[in-house]
Motif scaffolding. Structure first.
Motif, PDB file in Angstrom:
ATOM      1  N   VAL A  37     -64.518  15.810  33.942  1.00  0.00           N
ATOM      2  CA  VAL A  37     -65.799  16.149  33.325  1.00  0.00           C
ATOM      3  C   VAL A  37     -66.436  17.327  34.045  1.00  0.00           C
ATOM      4  N   LEU A  38     -66.458  17.264  35.368  1.00  0.00           N
ATOM      5  CA  LEU A  38     -67.069  18.352  36.132  1.00  0.00           C
ATOM      6  C   LEU A  38     -66.277  19.642  36.006  1.00  0.00           C
ATOM      7  N   LYS A  39     -64.957  19.538  35.941  1.00  0.00           N
ATOM      8  CA  LYS A  39     -64.140  20.738  35.727  1.00  0.00           C
ATOM      9  C   LYS A  39     -64.440  21.356  34.364  1.00  0.00           C
ATOM     10  N   ALA A  40     -64.583  20.509  33.353  1.00  0.00           N
ATOM     11  CA  ALA A  40     -64.888  21.019  32.014  1.00  0.00           C
ATOM     12  C   ALA A  40     -66.244  21.710  31.994  1.00  0.00           C
ATOM     13  N   LEU A  41     -67.205  21.161  32.710  1.00  0.00           N
ATOM     14  CA  LEU A  41     -68.554  21.735  32.723  1.00  0.00           C
ATOM     15  C   LEU A  41     -68.689  22.926  33.670  1.00  0.00           C
ATOM     16  N   ALA A  42     -67.700  23.154  34.517  1.00  0.00           N
ATOM     17  CA  ALA A  42     -67.785  24.239  35.495  1.00  0.00           C
ATOM     18  C   ALA A  42     -67.652  25.621  34.857  1.00  0.00           C
ATOM     19  N   ASP A  43     -67.261  25.683  33.612  1.00  0.00           N
ATOM     20  CA  ASP A  43     -67.135  26.954  32.909  1.00  0.00           C
ATOM     21  C   ASP A  43     -68.434  27.227  32.150  1.00  0.00           C
ATOM     22  N   PRO A  44     -69.045  28.409  32.329  1.00  0.00           N
ATOM     23  CA  PRO A  44     -70.321  28.685  31.672  1.00  0.00           C
ATOM     24  C   PRO A  44     -70.251  28.642  30.145  1.00  0.00           C
ATOM     25  N   VAL A  45     -69.121  29.041  29.557  1.00  0.00           N
ATOM     26  CA  VAL A  45     -68.989  28.990  28.098  1.00  0.00           C
ATOM     27  C   VAL A  45     -69.006  27.541  27.641  1.00  0.00           C
ATOM     28  N   ASP A  68     -71.061  32.627  16.517  1.00  0.00           N
ATOM     29  CA  ASP A  68     -71.995  33.739  16.655  1.00  0.00           C
ATOM     30  C   ASP A  68     -72.746  33.748  17.983  1.00  0.00           C
ATOM     31  N   ALA A  69     -72.744  32.647  18.707  1.00  0.00           N
ATOM     32  CA  ALA A  69     -73.455  32.570  19.981  1.00  0.00           C
ATOM     33  C   ALA A  69     -72.667  33.239  21.114  1.00  0.00           C
ATOM     34  N   PHE A  70     -71.420  33.608  20.848  1.00  0.00           N
ATOM     35  CA  PHE A  70     -70.556  34.164  21.892  1.00  0.00           C
ATOM     36  C   PHE A  70     -69.835  35.405  21.380  1.00  0.00           C
ATOM     37  N   GLU A  71     -69.456  36.238  22.284  1.00  0.00           N
ATOM     38  CA  GLU A  71     -68.615  37.386  21.945  1.00  0.00           C
ATOM     39  C   GLU A  71     -67.166  37.026  22.258  1.00  0.00           C
ATOM     40  N   LEU A  72     -66.743  35.918  21.658  1.00  0.00           N
ATOM     41  CA  LEU A  72     -65.393  35.396  21.862  1.00  0.00           C
ATOM     42  C   LEU A  72     -64.779  35.124  20.498  1.00  0.00           C
ATOM     43  N   SER A  73     -63.462  35.084  20.450  1.00  0.00           N
ATOM     44  CA  SER A  73     -62.786  34.796  19.187  1.00  0.00           C
ATOM     45  C   SER A  73     -62.925  33.307  18.843  1.00  0.00           C
ATOM     46  N   GLN A  74     -62.734  33.004  17.569  1.00  0.00           N
ATOM     47  CA  GLN A  74     -62.820  31.612  17.131  1.00  0.00           C
ATOM     48  C   GLN A  74     -61.767  30.746  17.824  1.00  0.00           C
ATOM     49  N   PRO A  75     -60.514  31.218  18.009  1.00  0.00           N
ATOM     50  CA  PRO A  75     -59.542  30.394  18.738  1.00  0.00           C
ATOM     51  C   PRO A  75     -59.975  30.096  20.182  1.00  0.00           C
ATOM     52  N   THR A  76     -60.644  31.047  20.826  1.00  0.00           N
ATOM     53  CA  THR A  76     -61.118  30.828  22.200  1.00  0.00           C
ATOM     54  C   THR A  76     -62.217  29.772  22.215  1.00  0.00           C
ATOM     55  N   ILE A  77     -63.130  29.855  21.261  1.00  0.00           N
ATOM     56  CA  ILE A  77     -64.192  28.852  21.149  1.00  0.00           C
ATOM     57  C   ILE A  77     -63.560  27.481  20.894  1.00  0.00           C
TER      58      ILE A  77
END
Length: 129
Positions: A37-45, A68-77
């Motif tokens: 859980v903490l590892k998953a939350l350690a990423d700001p995205v 739309d909240a990120f400048e990332l591709s849909q697969p990355t999200i």
């Protein structure tokens, strides 16, 4: 006053500056359960994604609502959402071609207990496989 090169101090009673974070230390098993859980939350995205899903109208959001909240591709999200799901923080439901996510009430309660000073032994959040 003495001519000693050493300063003489009077005894002072030690007082803790603040309460301990928990009443007892985590067991090895509880710590192992919390790590994903903490590892998953350690990423700001991922932290932002969890926040966006939890605060979204109706308490759930589609991947299409989050792109739309990120400048990332849909697969990355989608990858980040998968990590949050596998850590047990998000539940998901497929509807047609879209996947809808909502925060897991049990996991959020366990996370709250982890950071709360009232928890005696934090329940582990079980990662999904």
């Amino acid at each position: 006053m003495s001519n000693s090169p050493f300063l003489t101090l009077s005894p002072v009673e030690a007082v803790a500056c603040c309460s301990p974070l928990s009443r007892e230390p985590l067991s090895p098993e509880a710590a192992e359960g919390i790590v994903p859980v903490l590892k998953a939350l350690a990423d700001p995205v991922r932290l932002r994604l969890l926040s966006l899903v939890a605060s979204h109208e109706g308490g759930e959001a589609c991947v299409c609502d989050l792109n739309d909240a990120f400048e990332l591709s849909q697969p990355t999200i989608s990858h980040h959402l998968k990590v949050l799901h596998e850590a047990g923080l998000l539940e998901r439901e497929k509807r047609g071609v879209w996947v809808y996510y909502r925060s897991s009430p049990e996991s959020m309660a366990a996370l709250a207990a982890l950071i709360s000073d009232t928890a005696s032994q934090t329940p582990a959040v079980t990662p999904r496989r």
